[in-house]
Design a protein around this motif. Sequence first.
Motif, PDB file in Angstrom:
ATOM      1  N   LEU A  55       0.851  -1.166  -0.050  1.00 52.64           N
ATOM      2  CA  LEU A  55       0.080   0.005  -0.063  1.00 52.64           C
ATOM      3  C   LEU A  55       0.832   1.326  -0.048  1.00 52.64           C
ATOM      4  N   LEU A  56       1.910   1.246   0.682  1.00 49.14           N
ATOM      5  CA  LEU A  56       2.768   2.311   0.735  1.00 49.14           C
ATOM      6  C   LEU A  56       3.477   2.651  -0.551  1.00 49.14           C
ATOM      7  N   ARG A  57       3.601   1.449  -1.244  1.00 51.34           N
ATOM      8  CA  ARG A  57       4.454   1.794  -2.484  1.00 51.34           C
ATOM      9  C   ARG A  57       3.364   2.510  -3.433  1.00 51.34           C
ATOM     10  N   LEU A  58       2.202   1.988  -3.371  1.00 48.37           N
ATOM     11  CA  LEU A  58       1.033   2.804  -4.084  1.00 48.37           C
ATOM     12  C   LEU A  58       0.671   3.934  -3.745  1.00 48.37           C
ATOM     13  N   VAL A  59       1.179   4.228  -2.428  1.00 47.04           N
ATOM     14  CA  VAL A  59       1.213   5.748  -2.131  1.00 47.04           C
ATOM     15  C   VAL A  59       2.060   6.600  -2.881  1.00 47.04           C
ATOM     16  N   SER A  60       3.259   5.994  -2.966  1.00 48.11           N
ATOM     17  CA  SER A  60       4.499   6.740  -3.682  1.00 48.11           C
ATOM     18  C   SER A  60       4.263   6.740  -4.935  1.00 48.11           C
ATOM     19  N   ALA A  61       3.488   5.887  -5.652  1.00 46.77           N
ATOM     20  CA  ALA A  61       3.378   5.837  -7.292  1.00 46.77           C
ATOM     21  C   ALA A  61       2.002   6.897  -7.574  1.00 46.77           C
ATOM     22  N   GLY A  62       1.339   7.574  -6.394  1.00 45.99           N
ATOM     23  CA  GLY A  62       0.295   8.385  -6.457  1.00 45.99           C
ATOM     24  C   GLY A  62      -0.882   7.721  -6.791  1.00 45.99           C
ATOM     25  N   ALA A  63      -1.164   6.438  -6.309  1.00 42.20           N
ATOM     26  CA  ALA A  63      -2.465   5.544  -6.727  1.00 42.20           C
ATOM     27  C   ALA A  63      -3.194   5.612  -5.595  1.00 42.20           C
ATOM     28  N   LEU A  64      -2.561   5.847  -4.445  1.00 47.10           N
ATOM     29  CA  LEU A  64      -3.476   5.883  -3.170  1.00 47.10           C
ATOM     30  C   LEU A  64      -2.799   7.036  -2.118  1.00 47.10           C
ATOM     31  N   ASN A  65      -3.835   7.412  -1.160  1.00 45.01           N
ATOM     32  CA  ASN A  65      -3.561   8.365  -0.252  1.00 45.01           C
ATOM     33  C   ASN A  65      -3.360   7.612   1.218  1.00 45.01           C
ATOM     34  N   ALA A  66      -2.649   8.114   2.014  1.00 46.78           N
ATOM     35  CA  ALA A  66      -2.456   7.499   3.269  1.00 46.78           C
ATOM     36  C   ALA A  66      -3.293   8.272   4.393  1.00 46.78           C
ATOM     37  N   THR A  67      -3.792   7.732   5.432  1.00 49.36           N
ATOM     38  CA  THR A  67      -4.687   8.302   6.494  1.00 49.36           C
ATOM     39  C   THR A  67      -3.941   8.177   7.706  1.00 49.36           C
ATOM     40  N   PRO A  68      -4.294   8.768   8.671  1.00 46.95           N
ATOM     41  CA  PRO A  68      -3.656   8.416  10.139  1.00 46.95           C
ATOM     42  C   PRO A  68      -4.167   7.155  10.780  1.00 46.95           C
ATOM     43  N   ALA A  69      -5.271   6.571  10.167  1.00 49.44           N
ATOM     44  CA  ALA A  69      -5.929   5.691  10.821  1.00 49.44           C
ATOM     45  C   ALA A  69      -5.663   4.101  10.274  1.00 49.44           C
ATOM     46  N   ALA A  70      -4.415   3.805   9.855  1.00 51.31           N
ATOM     47  CA  ALA A  70      -3.917   2.655   9.344  1.00 51.31           C
ATOM     48  C   ALA A  70      -4.751   2.152   8.231  1.00 51.31           C
ATOM     49  N   ALA A  71      -5.392   3.211   7.377  1.00 53.00           N
ATOM     50  CA  ALA A  71      -6.294   3.069   6.407  1.00 53.00           C
ATOM     51  C   ALA A  71      -5.613   3.697   5.208  1.00 53.00           C
ATOM     52  N   PHE A  72      -6.013   3.541   3.814  1.00 51.35           N
ATOM     53  CA  PHE A  72      -5.602   4.013   2.822  1.00 51.35           C
ATOM     54  C   PHE A  72      -6.673   4.332   2.015  1.00 51.35           C
ATOM     55  N   LEU A  73      -6.838   5.489   1.153  1.00 54.92           N
ATOM     56  CA  LEU A  73      -7.941   5.801   0.275  1.00 54.92           C
ATOM     57  C   LEU A  73      -7.466   5.995  -1.061  1.00 54.92           C
ATOM     58  N   VAL A  74      -8.571   5.445  -1.925  1.00 58.42           N
ATOM     59  CA  VAL A  74      -8.356   5.529  -3.425  1.00 58.42           C
ATOM     60  C   VAL A  74      -8.726   7.181  -3.792  1.00 58.42           C
ATOM     61  N   PRO A  75      -7.956   8.180  -4.107  1.00 62.88           N
ATOM     62  CA  PRO A  75      -8.274   9.717  -4.321  1.00 62.88           C
ATOM     63  C   PRO A  75      -9.158   9.638  -5.303  1.00 62.88           C
ATOM     64  N   GLU A  76      -9.935  10.772  -5.092  1.00 66.15           N
ATOM     65  CA  GLU A  76     -10.983  11.295  -5.982  1.00 66.15           C
ATOM     66  C   GLU A  76     -10.172  11.976  -7.091  1.00 66.15           C
ATOM     67  N   MET A  77     -10.378  12.100  -8.322  1.00 64.78           N
ATOM     68  CA  MET A  77      -9.743  12.446  -9.506  1.00 64.78           C
ATOM     69  C   MET A  77     -10.210  13.832  -9.930  1.00 64.78           C
ATOM     70  N   THR A  78      -9.232  14.689  -9.848  1.00 67.51           N
ATOM     71  CA  THR A  78      -9.590  16.177 -10.196  1.00 67.51           C
ATOM     72  C   THR A  78      -9.846  16.314 -11.593  1.00 67.51           C
ATOM     73  N   LEU A  79     -10.532  17.138 -12.204  1.00 65.88           N
ATOM     74  CA  LEU A  79     -10.444  17.292 -13.917  1.00 65.88           C
ATOM     75  C   LEU A  79      -9.025  17.606 -14.294  1.00 65.88           C
ATOM     76  N   ALA A  80      -8.470  18.571 -13.526  1.00 67.17           N
ATOM     77  CA  ALA A  80      -7.083  19.108 -13.935  1.00 67.17           C
ATOM     78  C   ALA A  80      -6.064  17.950 -14.173  1.00 67.17           C
ATOM     79  N   ARG A  81      -6.040  17.112 -12.938  1.00 66.53           N
ATOM     80  CA  ARG A  81      -5.342  16.007 -13.330  1.00 66.53           C
ATOM     81  C   ARG A  81      -5.395  15.199 -13.894  1.00 66.53           C
ATOM     82  N   TYR A  82      -6.822  14.761 -14.307  1.00 64.22           N
ATOM     83  CA  TYR A  82      -7.085  13.657 -15.515  1.00 64.22           C
ATOM     84  C   TYR A  82      -6.836  14.383 -16.726  1.00 64.22           C
ATOM     85  N   GLN A  83      -6.944  15.573 -16.889  1.00 64.74           N
ATOM     86  CA  GLN A  83      -6.463  16.163 -18.245  1.00 64.74           C
ATOM     87  C   GLN A  83      -5.037  15.942 -18.599  1.00 64.74           C
ATOM     88  N   GLU A  84      -4.291  15.962 -17.332  1.00 68.94           N
ATOM     89  CA  GLU A  84      -2.940  16.018 -17.578  1.00 68.94           C
ATOM     90  C   GLU A  84      -2.360  14.752 -17.875  1.00 68.94           C
TER      91      GLU A  84
END
Length: 218
Positions: A55-84
């Motif tokens: 999971l931490l590797r995927l955080v480094s790859a920008g695919a996940l976000n880490a949270t303080p509660a030993a959990a990870f989130l699939v980030p919401e995609m912004t329009l600007a990021r998707y267009q890039e």
Amino acid sequence: MIEMEKAQRLSLTAQVEATLRSALIVGKLKPGARLVTRDLAAQLGTSITPVREALLRLVSAGALNATPAAAFLVPEMTLARYQEITLIRKQLEGLAVRMATPNITKKQLSELKKLCDRFMQAKLSGEVETALEANRAFRFTLYGYAHMPTLLLLIEQLWVQIGPCLNYLYPQSMEMAKGHNYDHLLEALQTKDVVLAEQVVMKAIDDGAAILLRTYFV
């Protein structure tokens, strides 16, 4: 013994990461999904350590976000990021097709046609997960024929980031499901028309982006 245990753990971490990458790429994990380390370890039948490392590797790859509660989130995609990402994908995937097209063999073309048929059948029957997996298989099989592993890895890294959005490509109307760029792509590959093959792949990326603008970025 210590080196052996470390090697086994690293191997297990790589397997877990590959499983999670695949789930992200084909949209099994949607934006906003919460991944709990302990729950994932139980589902995968492994210990917590390799799951957390993956999971931490995927955080480094920008695919996940880490949270303080030993959990990870699939980030919401912004329009600007998707267009890039879309702009970069067109350049990288266009290059992969340019390199693959001149050397496509009859056997490889036959394999691509089978993968395309499976994709179309899944779309027409409304099997979203199967369609997403078949689409990934088709595209990455084609890109693999470029024999550029570094390029393939870069493309995969981008798909890991945009994959969770791909669920929003469906459901599609019957008219939309019947039509697809891949028929034209297969024709271009058969005639080894490099320019047309690249254009079709770029159009496929643009068409997907247009759908997401109506269904996800609203």
